[in-house]
Design a protein around this motif. Structure first.
Motif, mmCIF file in Angstrom:
data_model
loop_
_atom_site.group_PDB
_atom_site.id
_atom_site.type_symbol
_atom_site.label_atom_id
_atom_site.label_comp_id
_atom_site.label_asym_id
_atom_site.label_seq_id
_atom_site.Cartn_x
_atom_site.Cartn_y
_atom_site.Cartn_z
ATOM 1 N N GLY A 170 -25.938 -4.499 -33.628
ATOM 2 C CA GLY A 170 -25.815 -3.180 -33.020
ATOM 3 C C GLY A 170 -24.395 -2.788 -32.667
ATOM 4 N N PHE A 171 -23.415 -3.460 -33.291
ATOM 5 C CA PHE A 171 -22.039 -3.037 -32.994
ATOM 6 C C PHE A 171 -21.248 -2.859 -34.285
ATOM 7 N N THR A 172 -20.232 -2.066 -34.204
ATOM 8 C CA THR A 172 -19.274 -1.956 -35.307
ATOM 9 C C THR A 172 -17.873 -2.044 -34.711
ATOM 10 N N ALA A 173 -16.917 -2.359 -35.575
ATOM 11 C CA ALA A 173 -15.544 -2.510 -35.083
ATOM 12 C C ALA A 173 -14.567 -1.938 -36.095
ATOM 13 N N VAL A 174 -13.499 -1.356 -35.573
ATOM 14 C CA VAL A 174 -12.401 -0.845 -36.411
ATOM 15 C C VAL A 174 -11.141 -1.558 -35.950
ATOM 16 N N SER A 175 -10.524 -2.293 -36.854
ATOM 17 C CA SER A 175 -9.295 -2.950 -36.428
ATOM 18 C C SER A 175 -8.111 -2.002 -36.650
ATOM 19 N N VAL A 176 -7.177 -2.066 -35.717
ATOM 20 C CA VAL A 176 -5.978 -1.231 -35.795
ATOM 21 C C VAL A 176 -4.988 -1.944 -36.706
ATOM 22 N N ASP A 177 -4.884 -1.478 -37.924
ATOM 23 C CA ASP A 177 -4.131 -2.190 -38.965
ATOM 24 C C ASP A 177 -2.711 -1.622 -39.059
ATOM 25 N N ILE A 178 -1.794 -2.214 -38.295
ATOM 26 C CA ILE A 178 -0.412 -1.733 -38.239
ATOM 27 C C ILE A 178 0.520 -2.861 -38.668
ATOM 28 N N PRO A 179 1.106 -2.769 -39.867
ATOM 29 C CA PRO A 179 1.990 -3.854 -40.339
ATOM 30 C C PRO A 179 3.158 -4.122 -39.399
ATOM 31 N N GLY A 180 3.598 -3.087 -38.676
ATOM 32 C CA GLY A 180 4.745 -3.250 -37.776
ATOM 33 C C GLY A 180 4.455 -4.133 -36.588
ATOM 34 N N LEU A 181 3.182 -4.454 -36.323
ATOM 35 C CA LEU A 181 2.874 -5.339 -35.187
ATOM 36 C C LEU A 181 3.247 -6.792 -35.454
ATOM 37 N N ASN A 182 3.538 -7.149 -36.705
ATOM 38 C CA ASN A 182 4.003 -8.505 -36.996
ATOM 39 C C ASN A 182 5.234 -8.836 -36.136
ATOM 40 N N THR A 183 5.197 -9.927 -35.435
ATOM 41 C CA THR A 183 6.214 -10.435 -34.476
ATOM 42 C C THR A 183 6.175 -9.724 -33.118
ATOM 43 N N LEU A 184 5.315 -8.723 -32.939
ATOM 44 C CA LEU A 184 5.343 -7.982 -31.674
ATOM 45 C C LEU A 184 4.325 -8.465 -30.650
ATOM 46 N N GLY A 185 3.536 -9.481 -30.981
ATOM 47 C CA GLY A 185 2.662 -10.075 -29.969
ATOM 48 C C GLY A 185 1.544 -9.169 -29.494
#
Lengths: 223, 223, 223, 223, 223, 223
Positions: free
Chosen positions: F80-95
């Motif tokens: 009963g759940f769905t998820a959308v991941s926030v896919d931002i390449p710039g988050l690499n190394t940003l923790g």
């Protein structure tokens, strides 16, 4: 948690909830030679306050008793394992802890993980099926039968387990990469924690009667 | 370095210079379940590049051979110790490494330190005088005679040593808080490294002839 | 430690054992603008407790006196160097410390290392042979003669040294990557620490008489 | 950015955008003795890839030229300062960098900050008003006039500045706690970056004509 | 700081100067399950001391009120934004914080940065021009108009801004990678901090009369 | 894993196994302004290699689509759940990373944890019972019913869950303190991973027939 945890795993408690003296890794770096945990301090910080360095002795870095199995209580005997935590106050700020684990023939150290540490373990005696489960969505099992003198490594935070399929008692020495790695027994988190029965049933994709039946063997914590 | 290091300590070499597979702690946190060291990569980074996760197997987290002493070469036989490094490619990014150390009766693992790790060690057999030296200006010796089942902890970067005063062989299993803790044998750094003899003499508060006499037992590296 | 350390190096003591105000790197990140060390606090933690931010002034981030050599005591005059530690309470939690070092013609800052820091040093005056020794098993010497305006970097935890071969006094300013890098003089750790003479003899691959002869020039700490 | 940055501050560019060899602090710990930056590598990672350790020499840890002011271009002459970055490839993974800064009489190193480092600076010559501004909402100025031999510390990420009110040239040597601390000149970020004029006017609580007037002295970057 | 900050931005104050319960990122790792900030403790450490774990409840991890704009005071109404900090004592040691920000049509959250955190923000309502400025010497603007459901990421320590060019109120939810990221409004640091007027004039490449004129709209802090 | 995971949770897969662009916290610090993940690189390191900074645009820091529920597959519809991941390449190394989660009335996001991150989540719509379970031996449930505008925090590595008991769909926005926090669904780790049935039965303190019955609703991974 079930009777298992409450009574028999008490040795592990001192490890997981104790003086921060168990095992672990990836902790913050130390800012002095040592910061031996002070059991009398009433100050609470990230980690533990230190005792007076002038009062530190070799005993603060010492633990005796890894040469024999721990004495387990009723509950962990049901699982068939006992654990001895290496209680060394000097490990505070040093990013490490350790424990001896014994698993009786037919026994398990059921699937669990350490929220704040990776682990390596060496087999001291006997043989054991040892491994970990990779994270979602793969849930691969990476495991082997280990024998005396074999070492296995478990990545930080992944579920891992021990199963003694043999006829000899097995003993291991485990090192963790944090002074206080924490311990989560996953069956306990699902079935002994005071979660609503409907939530647990939906989680296990089963009905509440089946959950109640399984939970009857655990001692469910009071909420 | 002296003949000691060059020939007999070769097992340790694979530990200190190898696949980052020894022991350690306080390394940077991992950013994926695992990053198993890829021995074929030609890319050099802080730590080691990873192999294809799809090609990873349980053997990447496994090492066999801690149940017996390492076969030492001429030089470390002179000191009376041998070492077996736990070579596990999966320890890359996991902040840990390990080794078995054996010390013959009368032998020593001479004073040394790990530039990037704290250490805990458990005695598997025999007895050994084990301890560390605090930093300047105190230079206190924090040490004890350890027996089977005893554990001792050494803070990050401090000089520590093993001395087997007894008549039984001693064996230990050491865990370190970095995947590549590094090893510096302090006598080696002073006497086997190609330092100018006048610098060494001034460091030891002695004359150059005495330095030359002591160095005759080391194999001094070529500069 | 020898008379060297005890008496003459006292300036360095305040650096290594003092208010965490010397130099450093790789410490845990700060969690507020500043956490100026509170010299009156009786609480002991990893690093130092902070004074009331409202009471902080510019003087808490200030040190005066790097423009002149430190006044050394008898012992470090024997080595021929003096040191002034940069005592800034505001460096607590900031991952850095610093010191001025002077080396007389013919003098040395003998081989030493910092268990918790890397170092960079700039030559303010004179010339000096400066370098470090790589870890086991290579024990390479990576060194150069530096002159005024030259900078050299030393990796975390590696043994390094200064030797003033020239006829002019040399002065350097050193920065370290930890608020409390620690200092280990390797000759001290071997010869001034109260280690058993047979352990030291085996470490130096020599006899006890030679150890006693060398130790006569050190002031061996009482155990 | 204004002509200031583009032309005259070019020396600083090599520091901030260069081989990661400039400044310092709180970087991830190293996983080997050294990882000297390889200028020929085409691989891009957090930090820089390493050259072959066998090809490393003392020159990889060495920089010459801090004994004299940098040759500034037109723009930074307008501010009255020049900078020389300490370009040492061996600082990769070591959590540190450094620079020499000269400020002419009447000149300023205008308010700026380092996104990834704390800083300590020692005055080599002259006198300078040096300080930092605390974060919101206090915006306190913590500053002092520094003279030769004085050291001042700046917490991570806070705005700081140099103003030479005197009649003598001032020179400083600054150490930072990251191999690549980064540099943000706050006036540049507001006035030379290609931000919409209405946003800048609202930020400065003024009208667009005033912004245009001020910006005329900057070389505004093309968006 | 100007009237803006002093009066209207008071909500942000509790965030930036409060119980360390606001934002987040790259903080030291936790050494226990949780270390809920104890508002009654008089001990000051890096971060905050913890309350008794036995007294911890779900409310310690809970905050209510992100569904409506904060009530801003006079000053931030001038800028046209208000902020609500997510005040959760349980975020101490967890490396994170958060805030809701509302920007009225025509309003700005003027250029600012967080000395100790990266940030991601999601638009809850309206549209806004959002971006950051890269460090020296490029000073590139990396920005976009964001609408409901859009997310943007800002690297650690870089200047960023919001401008509501539209006719609808805009609302965002921002997450930061430190329990106490800190906030520096760059115009404030230049114009509201009690910096000498000649230093500010030189920084803005303008005359003191222009600085005085601009500062008239700020409330300059007393030094 | 069961059909649940394999088919319907596929959106989450891109989050957990994707470009390291999902969640967040306690990652190693960045060593440059940004290191945008390069999807074309064949080099594998801790985290992800970076693309050419000159090719970076605002789109590398941008994600659109958090304003609507993700389209789930068969399996997660069962939960009963769905998820959308926030896919931002710039988050690499940003923790940091983030995701939107929707839970239908009566649905659950079953107990799970993130091996490498803490989490905060804000309710965008509806109401949900949200909480976490403390580690062994307490297994306390720390939970609350959250409504629109409420925020809850989850410590690193602890098991947490969502249960929508109400009649309205619930939507949340979750922030995590690592670029790649990882996801472990604890029921999956026990029942969908290819663990031997006797080990699972012993873990659940039940018989193999009961395990087989429960597993019939999961799609057990092939070993």
């Amino acid at each position: 948690m079930a009777m298992v945890g409450r009574s028999l795993l008490l040795l592990l408690v001192t490890l997981a909830a104790g003086h921060g003296v168990v095992v672990v890794a990836f902790d913050p770096n130390p800012l002095q030679d040592f910061c031996v945990a002070d059991p009398t301090s009433k100050v609470r910080v990230n980690g533990l306050p230190c005792k007076d360095p002038a009062a530190v002795t070799a005993d603060d870095f010492f633990f005796s008793g890894v040469d024999a199995p721990g004495r387990g209580a009723t509950a962990s005997r049901r699982y068939g394992f006992t654990a001895v935590s290496v209680d060394i106050p000097g490990l505070n700020t040093l990013g490490a802890s350790a424990a001896r684990v014994d698993v009786a023939p037919g026994g398990v150290f059921p699937p669990h993980y350490h929220p704040r540490a990776s682990e390596t373990a060496v087999v001291l005696a006997g043989a054991v099926y040892f491994g970990f489960v990779t994270s979602y969505p793969d849930s691969r099992v990476v495991a082997k039968v280990l024998r005396r003198g074999d070492v296995f490594a478990v990545p930080q935070g992944l579920v891992h387990f021990l199963h003694n399929n043999g006829s000899e008692p097995a003993a291991l020495y485990a090192s963790l990469s944090s002074q206080n790695p924490g311990l989560v027994l996953v069956a306990d988190a699902l079935l002994a924690a005071p979660l609503p029965v409907d939530l647990v049933a939906k989680t296990l994709l089963t009905d509440e009667a089946t959950v109640d039946k399984i939970r009857a063997n655990f001692i469910v914590h009071r909420s």
